[in-house]
Design a protein around this motif. Structure first.
Motif, mmCIF file in Angstrom:
data_model
loop_
_atom_site.group_PDB
_atom_site.id
_atom_site.type_symbol
_atom_site.label_atom_id
_atom_site.label_comp_id
_atom_site.label_asym_id
_atom_site.label_seq_id
_atom_site.Cartn_x
_atom_site.Cartn_y
_atom_site.Cartn_z
ATOM 1 N N TYR A 161 28.279 6.906 4.574
ATOM 2 C CA TYR A 161 27.020 7.193 3.895
ATOM 3 C C TYR A 161 26.499 5.952 3.167
ATOM 4 O O TYR A 161 25.292 5.673 3.185
ATOM 5 C CB TYR A 161 27.210 8.336 2.894
ATOM 6 C CG TYR A 161 27.372 9.711 3.521
ATOM 7 C CD1 TYR A 161 26.872 9.986 4.791
ATOM 8 C CD2 TYR A 161 28.013 10.738 2.837
ATOM 9 C CE1 TYR A 161 27.013 11.240 5.362
ATOM 10 C CE2 TYR A 161 28.149 12.000 3.392
ATOM 11 C CZ TYR A 161 27.657 12.247 4.653
ATOM 12 O OH TYR A 161 27.791 13.495 5.213
ATOM 13 N N ARG A 162 27.401 5.212 2.524
ATOM 14 C CA ARG A 162 26.963 4.021 1.790
ATOM 15 C C ARG A 162 26.355 2.994 2.726
ATOM 16 O O ARG A 162 25.286 2.438 2.453
ATOM 17 C CB ARG A 162 28.138 3.409 1.021
ATOM 18 C CG ARG A 162 27.775 2.107 0.311
ATOM 19 C CD ARG A 162 28.887 1.635 -0.605
ATOM 20 N NE ARG A 162 30.147 1.454 0.084
ATOM 21 C CZ ARG A 162 30.458 0.412 0.851
ATOM 22 N NH1 ARG A 162 29.565 -0.538 1.075
ATOM 23 N NH2 ARG A 162 31.640 0.318 1.425
ATOM 24 N N THR A 163 27.027 2.720 3.842
ATOM 25 C CA THR A 163 26.526 1.713 4.771
ATOM 26 C C THR A 163 25.294 2.195 5.533
ATOM 27 O O THR A 163 24.581 1.382 6.121
ATOM 28 C CB THR A 163 27.621 1.296 5.763
ATOM 29 O OG1 THR A 163 28.121 2.448 6.454
ATOM 30 C CG2 THR A 163 28.777 0.613 5.035
ATOM 31 N N SER A 164 25.045 3.512 5.514
ATOM 32 C CA SER A 164 23.851 4.070 6.152
ATOM 33 C C SER A 164 22.698 4.226 5.173
ATOM 34 O O SER A 164 21.650 4.763 5.535
ATOM 35 C CB SER A 164 24.176 5.429 6.782
ATOM 36 O OG SER A 164 25.198 5.327 7.749
ATOM 37 N N GLU A 217 24.577 10.595 -1.409
ATOM 38 C CA GLU A 217 25.656 11.396 -0.823
ATOM 39 C C GLU A 217 27.001 10.683 -0.904
ATOM 40 O O GLU A 217 28.053 11.329 -0.937
ATOM 41 C CB GLU A 217 25.328 11.720 0.631
ATOM 42 C CG GLU A 217 24.111 12.607 0.820
ATOM 43 C CD GLU A 217 23.660 12.685 2.260
ATOM 44 O OE1 GLU A 217 24.126 13.597 2.972
ATOM 45 O OE2 GLU A 217 22.849 11.833 2.688
ATOM 46 N N ALA A 218 26.973 9.353 -0.934
ATOM 47 C CA ALA A 218 28.217 8.595 -0.983
ATOM 48 C C ALA A 218 28.888 8.700 -2.352
ATOM 49 O O ALA A 218 30.106 8.901 -2.449
ATOM 50 C CB ALA A 218 27.944 7.129 -0.652
ATOM 51 N N GLU A 219 28.097 8.567 -3.420
ATOM 52 C CA GLU A 219 28.674 8.511 -4.769
ATOM 53 C C GLU A 219 29.567 9.701 -5.105
ATOM 54 O O GLU A 219 30.703 9.515 -5.575
ATOM 55 C CB GLU A 219 27.565 8.351 -5.811
ATOM 56 C CG GLU A 219 28.106 8.201 -7.221
ATOM 57 C CD GLU A 219 27.002 8.070 -8.272
ATOM 58 O OE1 GLU A 219 27.341 7.944 -9.464
ATOM 59 O OE2 GLU A 219 25.807 8.109 -7.901
ATOM 60 N N PRO A 220 29.135 10.963 -4.877
ATOM 61 C CA PRO A 220 30.019 12.081 -5.234
ATOM 62 C C PRO A 220 31.308 12.129 -4.429
ATOM 63 O O PRO A 220 32.330 12.619 -4.926
ATOM 64 C CB PRO A 220 29.148 13.316 -4.982
ATOM 65 C CG PRO A 220 28.040 12.863 -4.107
ATOM 66 C CD PRO A 220 27.808 11.436 -4.436
ATOM 67 N N LEU A 221 31.286 11.633 -3.207
ATOM 68 C CA LEU A 221 32.520 11.602 -2.423
ATOM 69 C C LEU A 221 33.527 10.624 -3.027
ATOM 70 O O LEU A 221 34.723 10.929 -3.134
ATOM 71 C CB LEU A 221 32.209 11.221 -0.978
ATOM 72 C CG LEU A 221 31.470 12.283 -0.159
ATOM 73 C CD1 LEU A 221 31.014 11.699 1.174
ATOM 74 C CD2 LEU A 221 32.361 13.501 0.094
#
Length: 399
Positions: free
Chosen positions: A207-210, A215-219
């Motif tokens: 998600y971060r690279t996309s 969405e990346a932070e909570p994961l």
């Protein structure tokens, strides 16, 4: 730079040790392999290799060339060779090990899948994505059939295939596979088990690279909370989540939050592994990139230098990781207006990559581009043009 090699070694050892044959090795081979694993875990792959090779010779003398213990050790040596930047030497070892297992166990055995997976990881690292994808899919198919759709080996297979799709710029293909891996691990261990954290981090990185930062932070935060609750604040899994969370905040331009997270991750890794381990180098390298991005060249330089020295000590002078680190230092020097310091580093980085991947490999393109830019800075336009033409030829051949 994701540490694909360390991941493949962990997978190789985890899957192969499950074989009953591993416990039946001759005492001398067993002790040699045990010492090799200890050295590798201490960051000394170069020291582990000769011990593993001695163990292989002992097993071949005792059991012959086609014994399953021989296949296990070939696999282990191959992953060490890959770790040391020698993929050409790793490939025939893996192919031989795969042949032994297929002959002894049949083509649809999970131990065959394990070797297919490791060979696929090698091809992925070499940029041979089509070959890697076929092998990843073969390993997945074998394990789904032999072990069931929800087996942990299947989770490892789908995660590896997802990472390949991510490398190839296919996030839509990668995302459902990462989600499937999370679901399998949650079903097997529970939603708050630390075994789930690596899959969460992998999806978060996708998600971060996309650009899907929200969405990346909570994961990453969930993975961090799981690891801290399970292991305490100073565990390596905590450092991994901190590192990824720092990367996310960097992209989000939450600059004041980035450096403290990197520093905490670095402190954990140094405490866990010692100051010269490749895991420490990863954090140092990313911190150096952050400092460079912020224009803090004086802070970046010692980090890049330390990383280069660490990789050279741990992996040898001709490893691609060394090329990456000295190339980073060369780019930094160029930005600092020190092109004469940059040139020998850039040339050495290119020579290392040529030796590791071949003179026509796409893996050379970034290094060629950087050296060409350096030559333009030095007013050596003809040398820069020759490199640009070479890069174009490589691109055409790779199509």
């Amino acid at each position: 730079m994701r540490n694909h090699i360390a991941a493949s070694l962990a997978l190789a050892v985890a899957l192969a040790i499950a074989s009953p044959a591993f416990a039946q090795k001759a005492d001398d081979a067993d002790s040699l392999l045990t010492r090799a694993v200890e050295l590798y875990n201490a960051g000394n792959a170069a020291g582990a290799l000769p011990l593993a090779q001695q163990a292989l010779a002992a097993l071949e003398r005792q059991h012959g060339p086609d014994h399953l213990d021989v296949a296990f050790t070939l696999n282990y040596i191959a992953v060490l060779q890959q770790q040391l930047g020698r993929p050409q030497e790793a490939e025939p070892l893996l192919l031989r090990a795969l042949s032994i297992r297929q002959k002894a166990l049949g083509s649809d055995h999970p131990q065959v899948a394990a070797l297919a997976q490791n060979l696929a990881m090698l091809y992925r690292a070499q940029g041979r994505r089509d070959e890697a994808e076929l092998l990843f899919k073969r390993a997945l198919s074998i394990n789904e059939k032999a072990l069931g759709q929800d087996h942990l080996a299947v989770a490892a297979n789908v995660s590896a295939l997802a990472a390949l799709h991510q490398d190839a710029g296919r996030p839509r293909d990668a995302e459902p596979l990462y989600k499937r891996a999370i679901a399998i691990n949650e079903k097997a261990f529970g939603a708050d088990d630390p075994q789930v954290s690596p899959s969460l981090v992998a999806l978060g990185e996708l998600y971060r690279t996309s650009g899907r930062l929200a969405e990346a932070e909570p994961l990453f935060k969930r993975a961090l909370a799981i690891s801290e609750k399970s292991f305490g604040p100073d565990h390596p899994d905590v450092a991994t989540s901190l590192h990824e969370l720092a990367m996310t905040y960097w992209v989000l331009n939450r600059i004041d939050e980035v450096e403290p997270l990197f520093k905490r991750a670095l402190a954990i890794r140094e405490k866990t592994y010692g100051t010269d381990h490749p895991a420490v180098a990863q954090t140092l390298n990313t911190m150096a990139g952050f400092y460079r991005d912020q224009g803090r060249h004086a802070d970046a330089e010692p980090h890049f230098k330390r990383v280069a020295n660490m990789y050279e000590k741990a992996l040898g002078p001709d490893h691609p990781g060394v090329a990456t680190s000295i190339n980073n230092l060369a780019v930094l020097y160029q930005e600092m207006g020190r092109p004469t310091d940059a040139e020998p580093l850039a040339k050495r980085a290119l020579a290392i990559r040529e030796k590791a991947f071949g003179k026509d490999s796409p893996q050379l393109l970034n290094t060629i581009h950087n050296l060409a830019e350096l030559y333009r800075t030095l007013g050596r336009d003809s040398d820069a043009e020759a490199l640009n033409k070479r890069a174009e030829t490589i691109k055409q051949k790779a199509k």
